[in-house]
Design a protein around this motif. Structure first.
Motif, PDB file in Angstrom:
ATOM      1  N   LYS A 151       0.816  -1.223   0.000  1.00 35.89           N
ATOM      2  CA  LYS A 151       0.000   0.000   0.000  1.00 35.89           C
ATOM      3  C   LYS A 151       0.848   1.272   0.000  1.00 35.89           C
ATOM      4  N   SER A 152       2.059   1.192   0.535  1.00 35.11           N
ATOM      5  CA  SER A 152       3.047   2.268   0.407  1.00 35.11           C
ATOM      6  C   SER A 152       4.399   1.612   0.625  1.00 35.11           C
ATOM      7  N   ALA A 153       5.436   2.164   0.006  1.00 38.30           N
ATOM      8  CA  ALA A 153       6.724   1.468   0.069  1.00 38.30           C
ATOM      9  C   ALA A 153       7.889   2.438   0.143  1.00 38.30           C
ATOM     10  N   GLY A 174      -0.693   3.962  -8.467  1.00 32.89           N
ATOM     11  CA  GLY A 174      -1.091   5.066  -7.595  1.00 32.89           C
ATOM     12  C   GLY A 174      -0.620   4.919  -6.164  1.00 32.89           C
ATOM     13  N   ILE A 175       0.326   4.012  -5.942  1.00 33.91           N
ATOM     14  CA  ILE A 175       0.830   3.753  -4.590  1.00 33.91           C
ATOM     15  C   ILE A 175       1.998   4.706  -4.286  1.00 33.91           C
ATOM     16  N   PRO A 176       2.020   5.309  -3.083  1.00 32.46           N
ATOM     17  CA  PRO A 176       3.153   6.172  -2.723  1.00 32.46           C
ATOM     18  C   PRO A 176       4.448   5.342  -2.613  1.00 32.46           C
ATOM     19  N   GLN A 190       4.313   1.414   4.912  1.00 30.88           N
ATOM     20  CA  GLN A 190       3.734   0.087   5.170  1.00 30.88           C
ATOM     21  C   GLN A 190       4.703  -1.027   4.780  1.00 30.88           C
ATOM     22  N   THR A 191       5.421  -0.836   3.659  1.00 31.52           N
ATOM     23  CA  THR A 191       6.316  -1.876   3.133  1.00 31.52           C
ATOM     24  C   THR A 191       7.731  -1.334   3.017  1.00 31.52           C
ATOM     25  N   LEU A 192       8.683  -2.072   3.584  1.00 31.79           N
ATOM     26  CA  LEU A 192      10.086  -1.654   3.608  1.00 31.79           C
ATOM     27  C   LEU A 192      10.886  -2.643   2.766  1.00 31.79           C
ATOM     28  N   ILE A 193      11.615  -2.133   1.767  1.00 27.76           N
ATOM     29  CA  ILE A 193      12.324  -3.022   0.845  1.00 27.76           C
ATOM     30  C   ILE A 193      13.774  -2.585   0.681  1.00 27.76           C
ATOM     31  N   SER A 194      14.694  -3.562   0.746  1.00 29.23           N
ATOM     32  CA  SER A 194      16.115  -3.257   0.529  1.00 29.23           C
ATOM     33  C   SER A 194      16.826  -4.525   0.056  1.00 29.23           C
ATOM     34  N   GLU A 217       3.997  -3.562   7.782  1.00 19.90           N
ATOM     35  CA  GLU A 217       3.331  -4.836   7.464  1.00 19.90           C
ATOM     36  C   GLU A 217       4.155  -5.791   6.612  1.00 19.90           C
ATOM     37  N   ILE A 218       5.015  -5.238   5.730  1.00 23.25           N
ATOM     38  CA  ILE A 218       5.736  -6.116   4.800  1.00 23.25           C
ATOM     39  C   ILE A 218       7.209  -5.711   4.743  1.00 23.25           C
ATOM     40  N   LEU A 219       8.085  -6.720   4.805  1.00 24.91           N
ATOM     41  CA  LEU A 219       9.523  -6.519   4.598  1.00 24.91           C
ATOM     42  C   LEU A 219       9.897  -7.211   3.286  1.00 24.91           C
TER      43      LEU A 219
END
Ligand SMILES: [Zn+2]
Length: 248
Positions: A11-13, A38-40, A111-115, A162-164
């Motif tokens: 929903k956002s990342a 349309g997601i931030p 909401q979502t963290l990505i690396s 919520e999400i990694l």
């Protein structure tokens, strides 16, 4: 349930890159896809990427790469938050980078963290290993109201992300078809003109084709997406989990 998240659950990342260009190389197509939905989507660089040039001074290279990173983010349509100020001579620690990332997460309620995946077995770059670990820890620390502990106060903006997610991983569980955004992704990579040449772009092109083998796509990216349940004491072989999912 033990299912892994899917791309539709994002929903956002916030995409965290060790150096300017890692996000575009590892997940630029995913970023463009999310933006089109349309997601931030936010992007941040941990270091200035000021090392590794015989042509430019570190300060000059940092300025060049800051402009390149902004240009690449503009091409993908993501919000670039700049860099965390770390340099080749001051690359930061897991705990200092973790604190910076949690601060950004709480500010933007990510909401979502990505690396990058710090457990990629052949990864040798120390900054990638440190950043991957720091981002993993930030995912766990963000909900803790007394974190950062040295401040000895409650943080009312603490929340549960919520999400990694990981890119540059061999344990992918999510295939992202990127044919529709492939030109955008490659243009964003080309924006890092101090770093890439045609030979490297050709290698990447082959890699993105390899990621798509066995899928309906010509080009793909591959990610590992995890819910909090998967990020702590979750010990089960992938094949056992797959069998379990199929039997349910
Ligand atoms: Zn890098």
């Amino acid at each position: 349930m033990l299912d892994y998240p899917t791309l539709d659950d994002i929903k956002s990342a916030l995409f965290v890159q060790p150096h300017p260009d890692d996000n575009e190389i590892g997940a630029g197509g995913t970023m463009a896809y999310l933006v089109q939905k349309g997601i931030p989507v936010y992007s941040v660089s941990v270091t200035k990427g000021d090392g590794g040039s015989d042509e430019h001074s570190p300060e000059a290279l940092a300025s060049i790469r800051a402009l390149e990173a902004q240009h690449a983010s503009d091409i993908l349509g993501v919000t670039y938050l700049g860099d965390l100020g770390y340099t080749n001579t001051n690359p930061g620690t897991i705990s200092s980078i973790c604190e910076d990332i949690v601060n950004i997460m709480r500010t933007h309620h990510i909401q979502t963290l990505i690396s990058v995946d710090p457990d990629l077995d052949n990864e040798c770059h120390p900054v990638h290993l440190t950043v991957g670990r720091a981002v993993n820890e930030a995912f766990v620390r963000c909900p803790q109201r007394y974190y950062p502990f040295h401040e000895h106060r409650i943080h009312d903006d603490a929340y549960h992300p919520e999400i990694l997610g990981h890119y540059f991983t061999k344990h992918d569980n999510t295939i992202v078809g990127i044919d529709a955004v492939y030109t955008q992704k490659m243009d964003a990579i080309r924006a890092h003109s101090s770093q890439v040449n045609e030979a490297f772009l050709q290698q990447l092109n082959t890699l993105y084709q390899a990621y798509a083998i066995g899928t309906p796509y010509t080009y793909a990216e591959r990610l590992k997406l995890l819910y909090p349940i998967h990020t702590h004491c979750f010990a089960i072989r992938d094949e056992l989990l797959e069998s379990l999912m199929e039997s349910l």
